[in-house]
Enzyme design. Sequence first.
Site, PDB file in Angstrom:
ATOM      1  N   TYR A   2       0.659  -1.179  -0.023  1.00  0.00           N
ATOM      2  CA  TYR A   2       0.019  -0.114  -0.034  1.00  0.00           C
ATOM      3  C   TYR A   2       0.852   1.248  -0.014  1.00  0.00           C
ATOM      4  O   TYR A   2       0.738   2.431  -0.849  1.00  0.00           O
ATOM      5  CB  TYR A   2      -0.682  -0.039   1.099  1.00  0.00           C
ATOM      6  CG  TYR A   2      -2.085   1.139   1.306  1.00  0.00           C
ATOM      7  CD1 TYR A   2      -3.234   0.862   0.792  1.00  0.00           C
ATOM      8  CD2 TYR A   2      -1.631   2.242   2.238  1.00  0.00           C
ATOM      9  CE1 TYR A   2      -4.162   1.859   0.768  1.00  0.00           C
ATOM     10  CE2 TYR A   2      -2.811   2.901   2.475  1.00  0.00           C
ATOM     11  CZ  TYR A   2      -3.852   2.974   1.664  1.00  0.00           C
ATOM     12  OH  TYR A   2      -4.998   3.908   1.898  1.00  0.00           O
ATOM     13  N   ALA A  34       2.481   1.804  -3.440  1.00  0.00           N
ATOM     14  CA  ALA A  34       1.736   2.232  -4.337  1.00  0.00           C
ATOM     15  C   ALA A  34       1.276   3.841  -4.232  1.00  0.00           C
ATOM     16  O   ALA A  34       1.161   4.614  -5.200  1.00  0.00           O
ATOM     17  CB  ALA A  34       0.469   1.527  -4.297  1.00  0.00           C
TER      18      ALA A  34
END
Length: 249
Positions: free
Chosen positions: A152, A155
């Site tokens: 996460y 990204a």
Amino acid sequence: MNHQKMKTAVITGGGSGIGLAIAEKFVKEQIRCILIGRDKDKLQKASDLLGPLAFGVSFDLTGLSGLPGLVSSIEKEYGKIDILVNNAGIHLKKPLMEVSDEEFQKVVMTNQNAVFSMSREVAKVMSTRKSGNIINISSMASQYGLPYVIAYTAAKSAVEGMTRAMAVELSPIGIRVNCVAPGFIQTEMSSGALKNDPERQRKVFSRTPMGRLGTPAEVADAVYFLASESSSFITGVILPVDGGNSIGF
Ligand code: NDP
């Protein structure tokens, strides 16, 4: 309002949480909203709630090869896209040594690759009119190191970098690109991540000067500001909406 004059926004992940709050704000401001998500029922419920200015389009954004077709069918049906909000995202909370390559890839595909590919396709159609607004949604995970969210974080950090890279290329042709970095916001995603983790919860509150979680509506207000003429000289910024969390000690 005349539909020709009405602005049209595409909101990925607009069927729930922060995306739905953004759609609520936009509809209130007379902006037509196209909500994208995988779950048809969720989209139906959201568009029922939002009323006649909202339309659900069921599509899995990780199917990158289908995105050019998706964008051109939206253009054909609704005439134009003025605003793109890259909000769809998935979360994975796991110690990094346990994250498989497939899991990492899935998070990056949804939270990063789809943001690039959607932005590229929408920028192509916006560039023909020399106007448009792209707003990406990142996270506190790219402001500082958070444990157990490696994919996460990768990204969302890329999303912030892409915001600046897109802004320098697209602003000269009339497309502003900005990013909102929500802090800890009360949604299903965050309660999932905070639930059963009292230590994390304590940390969140202790380093948030405003001492509370934010609401999806507060994030939506910031997104609306960046999508509106009130921010006409703002591009390439990462705007934290976090009650001071990113500068809290
Ligand atoms: P939700 O889980 O409520 O919303 C995520 C949305 O993304 C859903 O509507 C989901 O729809 C959609 N989505 C996920 N994967 C895909 C896919 N492959 N194709 C199409 N749509 C997809 O989460 P939030 O509202 O909390 O999060 C929204 C954004 O805000 C995310 O980018 C998140 O990272 C970010 N954020 C959230 C924070 C928080 O505290 N809640 C904090 C910081 C950032 P469907 O299931 O129908 O596909």
